[in-house]
Write an enzyme that holds these catalytic residues in place. Sequence first.
Site, PDB file in Angstrom:
ATOM      1  CE  LYS A  37      -1.601  -1.430  -6.180  1.00 32.95           C
ATOM      2  NZ  LYS A  37      -0.292  -1.430  -5.538  1.00 32.95           N
ATOM      3  CG  ASP A  73       1.497  -4.027  -3.542  1.00 31.07           C
ATOM      4  OD1 ASP A  73       2.176  -4.401  -4.503  1.00 31.07           O
ATOM      5  OD2 ASP A  73       0.502  -3.287  -3.666  1.00 31.07           O
TER       6      ASP A  73
END
Length: 241
Positions: A37, A73
Site C-alpha cells: 500500500k 479503506d
Amino acid sequence: IEGVYEAVDASPEEFPDVVKRLADEGWQGVNVTIPHKTAAAQLADHRTEAVDAFGASNLLLFRDGKIIADNTDWQGFQRCLSALPDPAYSKAVVLGAGGAAAPIVHALLDYHDVVVVNRTAEKAKALASRFGDHVRTAPWEKRSDILAGAEVLVNTTSLGMAGQPPLDIDLEPMRSKSLVVDIVYDPLSTPLLKKAREKGFQTAHGLTMLVYQAVPSFRAFTGTEPPDPEIILRKLTEERQ
Ligand code: NAP
C-alpha cells in the site's frame, strides 16, 4: 458486466513492474493490499487528499496514461460509524498503529478527541503526527483507563485474530451505548466483540469495512453501482457464522 477481476501475486521487488504491465495491458486499475500500500502511493502520478494524508493506497486507477492513487479503506471504515452521536462532542480510541490504523484515524478526524494507543509508543506517535495536533497518543499500559468517556473503540491490532492472543482490555470506563469495532475478520466474533455485546454496546466486525471499501473501487472500475452492499455483507456474515 463484461469484465475480469483477478488476483495477481507480486513481491515488493516486482510490484512497480507488475503495475506498469497491467497499465500497459489496458486494465482499468488495481486494488492493492499488504504489503504494497505504501509503494502504491509512492509510484502514482497523482494522489487523492486521503492518500497524501496517510501515505497508503489500496486503489490505483489507470487513466490517460497516468496512475492515480486513491484510498477507499477509510470510506469502508466510515460505514461502521453510522448511527452514532455527534462526533463533534465524542471521543474515539484507536488501538494499534500498523498499516490498517491510518485510514481509520483519518475517518475519525471529525471526532472531538482521537487517541491512538499502540504497544510500540513511537509508532503511535508517528501515526498521530501525520494528522497534526488533532490526534493524541497514550501508552499501551493505559489502554483501559483511556477509555473513560469514550464512545468509540476500534481495535486495529491483530490481537483477537485466529492464532493470536485475545485483546486484554476493560470496557467498563466507556460510555453506555458505545460502539466497539474490531476490524479483525477471522474470526468474525472476536473475544472483544463478545465482551462489548455483553455490555449492550453496538458492535461492528471486520467484514463491514472489507465489503464497504470495495464499493468505490467497483464504481471506479466498472462505471456502475455494485449490488446492494448490505445484502453482500449479510450473506458473507451468515456464511462465516
Ligand atoms: P500490522 O501493520 O502488522 O500491525 C499490527 C498491529 O498490531 C500493530 O499496531 C502491532 O503493534 C499490534 N500488535 C501485534 N501483536 C501485538 C501484541 N501481542 N500486543 C499488542 N499489540 C500487538 O497489521 P495491519 O495490516 O495493521 O492489520 C491488523 C489487523 O487488521 C489484522 O488482523 C488484519 O487482518 C486486520 N485488517 C482488517 C481490514 C478490514 O478491512 N477489515 C483491513 C486491514 C487489516 P506494534 O506496532 O507494537 O508491533
